[in-house]
Design a protein around this motif. Structure first.
Motif, PDB file in Angstrom:
ATOM      1  N   UNK A 147       0.763  -1.212   0.129  1.00  0.00           N
ATOM      2  CA  UNK A 147      -0.062  -0.033  -0.124  1.00  0.00           C
ATOM      3  C   UNK A 147       0.755   1.030  -0.061  1.00  0.00           C
ATOM      4  N   UNK A 148       1.970   1.210   0.967  1.00  0.00           N
ATOM      5  CA  UNK A 148       2.732   2.582   1.026  1.00  0.00           C
ATOM      6  C   UNK A 148       3.620   2.573  -0.438  1.00  0.00           C
ATOM      7  N   UNK A 204      -1.992 -10.289  -0.440  1.00  0.00           N
ATOM      8  CA  UNK A 204      -1.897  -8.852   0.297  1.00  0.00           C
ATOM      9  C   UNK A 204      -1.641  -7.692  -0.670  1.00  0.00           C
ATOM     10  N   UNK A 205      -0.899  -7.993  -1.542  1.00  0.00           N
ATOM     11  CA  UNK A 205      -0.327  -7.098  -2.493  1.00  0.00           C
ATOM     12  C   UNK A 205      -1.644  -6.805  -3.512  1.00  0.00           C
ATOM     13  N   UNK A 206      -2.397  -7.653  -3.803  1.00  0.00           N
ATOM     14  CA  UNK A 206      -3.741  -7.763  -4.514  1.00  0.00           C
ATOM     15  C   UNK A 206      -4.661  -7.127  -3.651  1.00  0.00           C
ATOM     16  N   UNK A 207      -4.750  -7.418  -2.363  1.00  0.00           N
ATOM     17  CA  UNK A 207      -5.867  -6.772  -1.482  1.00  0.00           C
ATOM     18  C   UNK A 207      -5.501  -5.206  -1.461  1.00  0.00           C
ATOM     19  N   UNK A 243      -6.731  -3.366  -4.405  1.00  0.00           N
ATOM     20  CA  UNK A 243      -8.245  -3.136  -4.527  1.00  0.00           C
ATOM     21  C   UNK A 243      -8.678  -1.986  -3.399  1.00  0.00           C
ATOM     22  N   UNK A 244      -7.792  -2.324  -2.026  1.00  0.00           N
ATOM     23  CA  UNK A 244      -8.317  -1.060  -1.104  1.00  0.00           C
ATOM     24  C   UNK A 244      -7.554   0.119  -1.357  1.00  0.00           C
ATOM     25  N   UNK A 287     -12.782   1.572 -10.362  1.00  0.00           N
ATOM     26  CA  UNK A 287     -12.748   0.669 -11.363  1.00  0.00           C
ATOM     27  C   UNK A 287     -11.599  -0.384 -11.104  1.00  0.00           C
ATOM     28  N   UNK A 288     -10.688   0.114 -10.169  1.00  0.00           N
ATOM     29  CA  UNK A 288      -9.485  -0.822 -10.157  1.00  0.00           C
ATOM     30  C   UNK A 288      -9.862  -2.071  -9.336  1.00  0.00           C
TER      31      UNK A 288
END
Length: 485
Positions: A51-52, A171-174, A177-178, A305-306
């Motif tokens: 995320x970062x 976790x990288x995919x989540x 999305x997040x 949309x991602x």
């Protein structure tokens, strides 16, 4: 079963390790305990890391390019900065440090360090300040990814690792999305407290990372021998399962094992293959909102949309990892998922339809992220002996981060996006060819080792004689088309 435990060293000594045969049901029961105690904090740390490192994508659509004057290639350079210093750092030393410093201190310390820098990025307002801080985020974060892969490989037997690495990679995919939802919400905070919306993203994400890093010190368990959530008999059982999987190879630190990793050509084949996966993966992670925006969607809507492509990619990643473990296969799943990614990029290259282009994003993200999960398991368990494995993982992970640098310049301007699609297709084709070759090579090596064992009457009772040979031991078996270890 009789066991003793050395309290001063934390080492478990097996008095009669062969008395009780290993049972599949019992192993899975112990592994479920590990899953509850080991995986949640590891997955959370990697989610925050991704995320970062990917928040630069969000702020691109929230006005950062104009506010910080990121004209020309400046945005691409800022994107690549994190991976540049990350790649130059000696990850081999970082992974070896995990054998010297307690993992709980090393991994949590890294999280606090990069979280602090990300928090301070909310004060950045120029190209120079963003570039410098991204460099240092890359430096402090570089200990995490190879460290976690090595850390997990010391807890789980090889044949049970893909599902756990799949959870970790998911976790990288989540995070992808997040992050889209996060950007959509934080955009409303623009001008609050005199800060732009994109500056708030840095500040809030960084603070959360620091807090989780501090808390993780109490939740990261250092080793099988020192942990308290499983009994001594369960430690014995788990250690035997890991030992059986690794042919009881050496675990002590010695520079000769370091050189074994550098001299093994498979390290570089895996590095090239991983590079072929990570260029498409990072290009999607860095530019997915931009690519969707170019299909005709509004910038802020492009963030929302991602979410669906990432959500499907998360499901595919977990399913691929699960089936890889159940069927005890690695290579075929890498090839199949890479082909799925190729289909997505070919559609993006050839189609002028925004709807079809958006559907292609689902193929591309699902294929690339799923291939990453299975491949990470493959290379993190393909090397015998803890030190050689730690060094090999560091080298291969460095190649992956080089992919982040190259991916930052794959999509430069909308009229040239087709170049990025062609590059990604080429990378995945190379990955398939290299994977097929390594499957053949590992199968050939296993056959030669079986012949050697049969011809020289080498049995597991003699494993102590071969423990310092690493994966060159005739008792060690590589993952191939028929076995994951």
């Amino acid at each position: 079963m009789s066991t003793t435990h050395n309290q001063s060293s934390g080492e478990l000594k097996l008095l009669d390790p062969e008395k009780r045969p290993l049972d599949e049901v019992e192993i899975r029961r112990v592994l479920r305990k590990l899953d509850y105690h080991i995986l949640p904090i590891v997955v959370l740390l990697y989610l925050l890391a991704f995320l970062d490192r990917g928040n630069i994508v969000l702020i691109n659509s929230l006005g950062m390019v104009e506010d910080a004057n990121l004209t020309g290639l400046r945005y691409n350079i800022v994107c690549s900065a994190l991976y540049a210093l990350n790649n130059l750092v000696d990850k081999m030393t970082f992974n070896i440090m995990l054998k010297v410093v307690r993992p709980s201190r090393w991994l949590s310390g890294a999280a606090v360090a990069w979280g602090t820098i990300v928090t301070l990025m909310c004060l950045c307002d120029s190209f120079k300040s963003l570039l410098i801080t991204r460099l240092f985020v890359g430096l402090t974060e570089s200990a995490l990814s190879p460290g976690i892969l090595f850390y997990l490989s010391t807890w789980y037997p090889r044949r049970y690792l893909a599902w756990r690495v799949g959870l970790y990679v998911s976790a990288s995919v989540i995070a992808g999305a997040f992050s889209g939802l996060l950007a959509y919400g934080i955009e409303r905070m623009d001008k609050l407290g005199g800060l732009h919306g994109w500056q708030w993203i840095f500040g809030l994400e960084g603070i959360v990372t620091v807090l989780v890093g501090l808390v993780s010190l109490s939740f990261i368990h250092d080793s099988v021998q020192s942990t308290k959530f499983i009994s001594i008999s369960e430690k014995d059982y788990l250690q035997r399962a890991i030992t059986r999987d690794s042919s009881e190879l050496s675990v002590h630190l010695d520079k000769k094992f370091i050189w074994q990793a550098f001299k093994d050509y498979r390290t570089y084949l895996h590095s090239l293959c991983f590079l072929g996966i990570m260029i498409p993966l990072y290009s999607l992670a860095l530019f997915l909102p931009t690519l969707i925006n170019e299909l005709g969607y509004r910038a802020i809507d492009a963030q929302l949309f991602t979410v669906p492509p990432y959500a499907l990619a998360c499901v595919c990643t977990l399913v691929s990892a699960y089936l890889s473990d159940r069927l005890n296969l690695r290579g075929p799943f890498i090839i199949i998922t890479a082909l799925l990614g190729i289909v997505g990029f070919i559609i993006l290259l050839c189609s002028n339809s925004s709807t079809l282009g958006y559907v292609a994003m689902f193929f591309a993200t699902s294929g690339v992220f799923s291939a990453d999960a299975v491949f990470c398991t493959w290379f993190s368990t393909a090397y015998g002996g803890e030190t050689k494995r730690a060094v090999a993982i560091a080298i291969i992970n460095g190649a992956g981060n080089l992919g982040g640098i190259l991916a930052s310049f794959v999509y430069i301007s909308p009229r040239n996006y087709y170049i990025g699609y062609i590059v990604n297709i080429g990378c995945l084709v190379a990955t398939i060819l290299l994977t097929a070759f390594m499957m053949w090579e590992f199968k050939r090596e296993n056959h030669l080792k079986e012949q050697e064992c049969a011809g020289k009457d080498i049995t597991v009772e003699l494993k102590a004689e071969w423990k310092n040979m690493g994966d060159r031991s005739p008792l060690f078996r590589y993952a191939d088309t028929c076995s994951a270890g």
